[in-house]
Design an enzyme around this catalytic site. Structure first.
Site, PDB file in Angstrom:
ATOM      1  CG  ASP A   1      59.255  71.084  47.642  1.00 43.86           C
ATOM      2  OD1 ASP A   1      59.781  71.807  46.782  1.00 43.86           O
ATOM      3  OD2 ASP A   1      58.977  71.465  48.789  1.00 43.86           O
TER       4      ASP A   1
ATOM      5  CB  THR B   1      63.952  73.335  49.947  1.00 40.47           C
ATOM      6  OG1 THR B   1      63.380  72.566  48.903  1.00 40.47           O
ATOM      7  CG2 THR B   1      63.153  74.595  50.120  1.00 40.47           C
ATOM      8  CB  THR B   2      66.577  69.371  47.542  1.00 45.15           C
ATOM      9  OG1 THR B   2      65.163  69.329  47.370  1.00 45.15           O
ATOM     10  CG2 THR B   2      67.101  67.981  47.713  1.00 45.15           C
TER      11      THR B   2
ATOM     12  CG  ASP C   1      59.971  74.830  44.362  1.00 49.12           C
ATOM     13  OD1 ASP C   1      59.359  75.197  45.378  1.00 49.12           O
ATOM     14  OD2 ASP C   1      60.705  73.818  44.334  1.00 49.12           O
TER      15      ASP C   1
HETATM   16  P1  ADP Z   1      66.259  72.205  45.004  1.00 43.95           P
HETATM   17  O1  ADP Z   1      65.180  71.916  45.992  1.00 43.95           O
HETATM   18  O2  ADP Z   1      67.587  72.372  45.664  1.00 43.95           O
HETATM   19  O3  ADP Z   1      65.914  73.288  44.066  1.00 43.95           O
HETATM   20  P2  ADP Z   1      65.998  70.475  42.733  1.00 43.95           P
HETATM   21  O4  ADP Z   1      65.505  69.084  42.771  1.00 43.95           O
HETATM   22  O5  ADP Z   1      65.133  71.512  42.127  1.00 43.95           O
HETATM   23  O6  ADP Z   1      66.417  70.847  44.184  1.00 43.95           O
HETATM   24  O7  ADP Z   1      67.388  70.432  41.950  1.00 43.95           O
HETATM   25  C1  ADP Z   1      68.149  71.585  41.752  1.00 43.95           C
HETATM   26  C2  ADP Z   1      69.485  71.206  41.171  1.00 43.95           C
HETATM   27  O8  ADP Z   1      69.332  70.552  39.913  1.00 43.95           O
HETATM   28  C3  ADP Z   1      70.345  72.418  40.913  1.00 43.95           C
HETATM   29  O9  ADP Z   1      71.660  72.156  41.328  1.00 43.95           O
HETATM   30  C4  ADP Z   1      70.280  72.576  39.407  1.00 43.95           C
HETATM   31  O10 ADP Z   1      71.432  73.196  38.863  1.00 43.95           O
HETATM   32  C5  ADP Z   1      70.151  71.172  38.949  1.00 43.95           C
HETATM   33  N1  ADP Z   1      69.502  71.085  37.634  1.00 43.95           N
HETATM   34  C6  ADP Z   1      68.257  71.428  37.330  1.00 43.95           C
HETATM   35  N2  ADP Z   1      68.009  71.227  36.008  1.00 43.95           N
HETATM   36  C7  ADP Z   1      69.135  70.747  35.485  1.00 43.95           C
HETATM   37  C8  ADP Z   1      69.525  70.332  34.164  1.00 43.95           C
HETATM   38  N3  ADP Z   1      68.675  70.381  33.146  1.00 43.95           N
HETATM   39  N4  ADP Z   1      70.786  69.880  34.004  1.00 43.95           N
HETATM   40  C9  ADP Z   1      71.626  69.822  35.033  1.00 43.95           C
HETATM   41  N5  ADP Z   1      71.329  70.181  36.285  1.00 43.95           N
HETATM   42  C10 ADP Z   1      70.101  70.648  36.513  1.00 43.95           C
HETATM   43 MG    MG Z   2      64.403  73.384  42.614  1.00 41.64          MG
END
Ligand code: ADP
Ligand code: MG
Length: 553
Positions: free
Chosen positions: A66, A99-100, A397
């Site tokens: 996270d 957040t990331t 989240d």
């Molecule tokens: P954040 O803290 O920004 O939410 P995450 O680690 O949750 O970071 O990653 C979010 C990113 O991962 C988004 O750009 C989302 O579209 C992408 N993402 C999540 N699941 C998938 C998936 N199954 N296939 C492709 N991209 C994905």
């Molecule tokens: Mg996320």
């Protein structure tokens, strides 16, 4: 400019030991720090992202992917790093997810700004270009968004699954269990006014106890209180509870230390104690009269009062937190009473069951089976502290993503597809703007593409090749939802795959990233008084007007 005005005065104004960075040097340092911080969280993005393990000075361990948590736990010192921590925190507070992404975009906006500075573009032009680009990016993202309502079960489920998908907390089954809980909780506390749905996430209490397994995490239709019954003689399980909530101490006010009571004979002592006992008994009588069989008291309960309550078969819990009492109001429909004389049957609330249960060796009071409660609890379990903590972050989240989608009513496709689409539109638009701002807008577009690049990288695909393919896929309007399928390492239609996210989360990430970048770029003078006492003539007062942020246009 600042050099000329200030150089000579530096020694007079700044306290001893203070250090100072000016102009380009300040900007370069800040950009480097910002980019370095963002790079740390970059590898955690998406479902194929990795976890970080953080060990505090005291040896406490946090394992997470996270973004906000990583930055917070890193205890960064540099002020620019702190600004990025703030970006993550704002994102967390506003929308709960993304957040990331927000931090990574900010890092790349800074890096690209550095390149533009190297080419001799003044900061003011970069800032202006970035601000225009942000405005337009939000419009373009909205253009490609679709509608979603609270009744779109399938889509809400997808949004929840995508949000939790990037957390490493067990099997698909486990994730399904957790998202179902989050969806029910959010729906339960959602309120509708006209056509507007609002969700106060504070009404969902997250109570966490290490032990059991993640699958034991459950939704409680009511409030879970981390306390025990005040007295061992009280009932431990009350069906169809009539609940009183008291902001009254069931104690005799202690006399002030300087007020003495003169007791000269044993009779007097006896009379005094009897008097006290009678007062406490009267208090309990008022509770009995109201027909309450469970009382939650925000203040203390005297031993004697506890005894009388137990004798009357009433369960009582003392020193309940104010925030818990407020949730009990919402969950049971009880009114909080501040004077026992006012307590009546109308003030009581209802719960199908109030029960004290032992969880991992500690007693907790479950107030459950409430009727249509407007406050609920998610009771989080996990075999280790680390796993319970990560489940809490994952649920936070998911709840953020769900409430953003429901309140705003819009979603976009993920997997980098929206970023590619918005970047393409920005580049088209940049040529109309021309001038130096055009370059900044193009740089902004490049920065958004850091998301698909990072996703490709984490999936083991070549980031540049993937980007080139995605851009060409997006040329015709029909390709707008193509992104990265991180599970098959291919480019695919994210709408078809069900990789969807709330528009609000994306928009907030772009907004916070731009704002942080701009505020960092505006700094052309860094004065650090570290190691010195804040003596007279300290830094802020010593600054001439326009010294900081002197680059505004
Ligand atoms: P954040 O803290 O920004 O939410 P995450 O680690 O949750 O970071 O990653 C979010 C990113 O991962 C988004 O750009 C989302 O579209 C992408 N993402 C999540 N699941 C998938 C998936 N199954 N296939 C492709 N991209 C994905
Ligand atoms: Mg996320």
């Amino acid at each position: 400019m600042a050099e000329n005005q200030l150089g000579g005065q530096q020694y007079m104004v700044l306290p001893e030991g203070a250090s100072r960075l000016l102009g380009k040097e300040a900007q370069r340092t800040n950009i480097a720090v910002g980019y370095a911080v963002a790079s740390i969280v970059k590898t955690t993005l998406g479902p194929k992202g990795m976890d970080k393990m953080l060990v505090s000075e005291l040896g406490d361990i946090v394992i997470t992917n996270d973004g906000a948590t990583i930055l917070e736990e890193m205890n960064v010192e540099h002020p620019v790093a702190k600004i990025l921590v703030e970006v993550a925190k704002t994102q967390d507070k506003e929308v709960g997810d993304g957040t990331t992404s927000a931090v990574i975009i900010a890092g790349d906006l800074l890096r690209n700004a550095g390149n533009l500075l190297d080419q001799g573009i003044p900061p003011a032009a970069i800032i202006k270009g970035y601000m225009i680009a942000r405005e337009k990016a939000l419009d373009f993202a909205k253009d490609v968004s679709n509608s979603i309502s609270v009744n779109d079960e399938d889509k809400l489920e997808r949004i929840a699954r995508i949000s939790i998908g990037s957390k490493n907390i067990g099997s698909d089954e486990t994730k399904k269990h957790l998202t179902e809980i989050a969806i029910s909780a959010i729906k339960q506390v959602a309120t509708k006014e006209g056509n507007k749905i609002s969700i106060d996430r504070d009404l969902i209490k997250l109570e966490k106890k290490e032990g059991g397994s993640i699958e034991d995490t459950e939704l409680i239709n009511g409030v879970l209180i981390d306390k025990e019954m005040a007295h061992s003689g009280m009932p431990k399980s009350i069906k169809n509870a009539s609940i009183a909530l008291l902001d009254v101490a069931l104690e005799i006010e202690k006399t002030e230390t300087d007020a003495k009571i003169e007791i000269t004979s044993p009779d007097q002592m006896q009379a005094f104690l009897q008097q006290e006992e009678k007062m406490l008994k009267d208090m309990v009588e008022k509770i009995i009269k109201s027909k309450a069989n469970v009382v939650f008291v925000q203040k203390g309960i005297d031993d004697v009062a506890q005894h009388f309550l137990a004798k009357a078969g009433i369960a009582a819990i003392r020193r309940v937190k104010k925030s818990d009492i407020e949730k009990l109001v919402k969950a049971t429909g009880a009114r909080m009473v501040t004077s026992l004389d006012d307590l009546s049957k109308d003030d009581l609330g209802f719960a199908g069951l109030v029960e004290e249960r032992k969880v991992s060796g500690e007693q907790m009071v479950f107030v459950e089976k409430c009727k249509d409660p407007k406050s609920v609890t998610i009771f989080i379990r996990g075999g280790t502290k680390q796993s319970a903590d990560e489940v809490e972050r994952a649920i936070t989240d998911v709840m953020g993503a769900l409430s953003s989608a429901i309140e705003d009513g819009k979603y976009v496709t993920g997997g980098g597809s929206t970023e590619i689409q918005v970047a393409m539109k920005l580049r088209e638009m940049a040529t109309d703007i021309g001038g130096r701002e055009q370059l900044a807008i193009q740089a902004f577009a490049d920065s958004l593409e850091v998301i698909p690049k990072a996703l490709a990288d984490s999936a083991g695909m070549d980031p540049i090749d993937t980007l080139v393919q995605l851009r060409s896929k997006h040329k015709p309007a029909s390709g707008k939802s193509f992104g990265i399928d991180v599970y098959t390492n291919q480019i695919a239609d994210m709408e078809k795959l069900g990789v969807i996210e709330p528009l609000k989360v994306k928009a907030q990430a772009i907004t916070s990233a731009t704002e942080a970048t701009v505020s960092i770029l505006r700094i052309d003078d860094m004065i650090s008084s570290k190691g010195t006492r804040p003596a007279g003539g300290g830094m802020p007062g010593g600054m001439p007007p326009g010294g900081m942020g002197g680059m505004e246009d």
